[in-house]
Design an enzyme around this catalytic site. Structure first.
Site: not given
Length: 511
Positions: A79, A169, A171
């Site tokens: 990001c 993202h 994660e």
């Protein structure tokens, strides 16, 4: 030396999730503020650049020299980290016409190893106000979405290591193949072997503790919770009976908890002294109704008693603590380069006269990792997977003044609640549950008698980490059964209510 990944934190709310994803891939990692100097030791295999609440075009946006980092290690920007990379190498990043937040469909445009085994289309999670509108001349697009032209890219710069960027993202849970992408970076690009396991951690930590402590003695306050128990067990494996544990009954523990925890410690062969200090705590709490005053009274009384008990021991050199990684991570302030360091100690504010060195064997572990280490050590699941319990105990679940009689009422009600959750297979479906004794009496009828007794509120929430929480949608039939059991078994309670508030705006505990 174990292989390691460094995550440079630019203040993102997701930074800890990146670390957890790396750890889940059995690779050790550490989070450090973006402006902190990096130790480029041989074990460092790669660097991940986190997201940020900043725009890369803000005049005070946090920045690192990515070219210099990439001259030494492989880089993955996520990001903000990806946007900063694109801008530094000559690309163009501008405010999006429409802020992209939430689910998006990733479309892969390359067979690059970063996207190996990722389908041509998959769901990812976006959270950004800027977009990369033009990549540097020496960059390739690896993936797009319907709304942004650059969702993933590779930078081809001679003389430096691999530089990769992701606009989404990977994660977070909602990115379907995000963990796979992170693993590809760790294994295929950085060459990690994935040797960070509970067993290796225990072996390395015990060896390190032996070297650190030697034949010296350690004193440790135990709470009956996961962190202090796992920390104590690791220290015990290193130094045996030279660990002196102190477990204090503060009068506001759960029903029968003092005896049950001491029994577990005995089974683990820990050298622990149980101290019954209920009366001292009740005296300190007498007349107090303000939650903060109650917390302070419990904290001060605990420190006094722990100090008294520690003074009875001779030649103590170290203080053991169950501090874990989220308590010690340096988090970047979103308003500038200042750093806020969270500090937490199970025995906060110990007298300076004790002059003890700290031993914190869990200070680099997340909570779920602590539990896995505990399982590897043979600690019973009943203790490892208990719901979180506040440090001040039932004192902040009894609204108003604390008395032994009120504690007894709440202990009984709470015990019935928790046991029925377990009986019906609901205990592990909620993150935390407990009963709260309200300073409210109401009229009731039991048989031919009118009663005027206390009200109990039941609380149960679902959560991942306690930062946010939703009220648990327990079955009505189950709530009805609990209400009947508490009212029938606990003389002094004639009304049961259920709390359906989420956090925010409410908190999990009432005080």
């Amino acid at each position: 030396m174990a292989e390691k990944i460094i995550i440079l934190d630019f203040g993102s709310q997701y930074t800890q999730l990146i670390a957890r994803a790396v750890r889940e891939a059995n690779v050790y990692c550490e989070i450090i503020p973006y402006h902190k100097e990096i130790d480029f030791s041989e074990d460092l295999k790669g660097i991940i650049l986190s997201g940020s609440p900043f725009s890369v075009n803000d005049p005070n946006a946090p920045e690192v020299d990515i070219r210099a980092l990439a001259s030494r290690r492989n880089i993955l920007g996520i990001c903000y980290g990806a946007q900063s990379t694109a801008k530094q190498f000559g690309g163009r990043v501008e405010r999006s016409a429409k802020r992209e937040y939430g689910r998006a469909i990733l479309e892969t445009r390359s067979e690059h190893v970063l996207l190996q085994e990722v389908p041509e289309t998959s769901q990812v999670w976006m959270s950004h106000g800027d977009s990369i509108l033009k990549l540097p001349d020496n960059a390739n697009v690896l993936a797009t979405t319907s709304s942004i032209p650059v969702a993933a890219f590779q930078l081809n710069e001679s003389g430096i290591n691999e530089i990769l960027g992701l606009q989404f993202h990977p994660e977070v849970y909602h990115s379907e193949f995000g963990k796979k992408i992170i693993r590809n970076f760790l294994y295929s690009i950085c060459g990690c072997k994935g040797e960070w396991t509970s067993a290796h951690f225990i072996t390395d930590t015990v060896a390190s503790l032996k070297e650190q402590i030697g034949d010296k003695k350690v004193v440790m306050a135990l709470s009956g919770g996961v962190d202090s128990t796992v920390a104590a067990t690791l220290i015990h494996k290193a130094i045996g009976k030279n660990l002196y544990g102190i477990f204090v009954d503060n009068g506001v523990l759960r029903k029968d908890e003092f005896a049950a925890v001491l029994k577990t410690y005995a089974q683990l062969d820990l050298n622990v002294k149980g101290v019954d200090a209920k009366n001292e705590f009740y005296h300190a709490l007498s007349g107090l109704t303000n939650p903060e005053e109650k917390r302070k009274a419990i904290g001060k009384t605990f420190i006094d008693i722990f100090d008294q008990e520690a003074q009875l021991l001779s030649d103590i050199s170290y203080l053991g603590q169950g501090t874990i990684y989220p308590d010690v991570i340096e988090s970047v302030s979103v308003h500038g380069p200042s750093v806020t360091i969270k500090s937490h100690h199970n025995v906060g504010g110990l007298p300076e006269t004790m002059k003890l060195k700290l031993v914190e064997p869990l200070r680099f572990l997340f909570k779920d990792e602590v539990r896995r280490v505990g399982q590897e050590l043979g600690i019973p699941d009943d203790l490892l997977f208990r719901h979180p319990f506040p440090g001040p105990g039932l004192a902040i679940r009894i609204l108003g003044e604390i008395t032994p009689e009120k504690v007894d009422l709440l202990q009984q009600a709470d015990h019935i609640y928790i046991q029925l959750l377990k009986k019906h297979g609901l205990y592990n479906q909620v993150w935390q549950a407990g009963a709260i004794l309200l300073p409210v009496k109401s009229v009731g009828v039991m048989g031919d008698e009118r009663t005027y007794e206390f009200t109990v509120a039941l609380r149960a929430v679902t959560s991942v980490d306690g930062m946010t929480a939703d009220w648990a949608h327990l079955p009505y039939s189950f709530l009805g059964e609990i209400s009947n059991e508490i009212i029938n078994q606990v003389r002094g309670i004639n009304r049961v209510v259920y709390d359906i508030s989420s956090k925010p705006p409410a908190t999990i505990e009432w005080e």
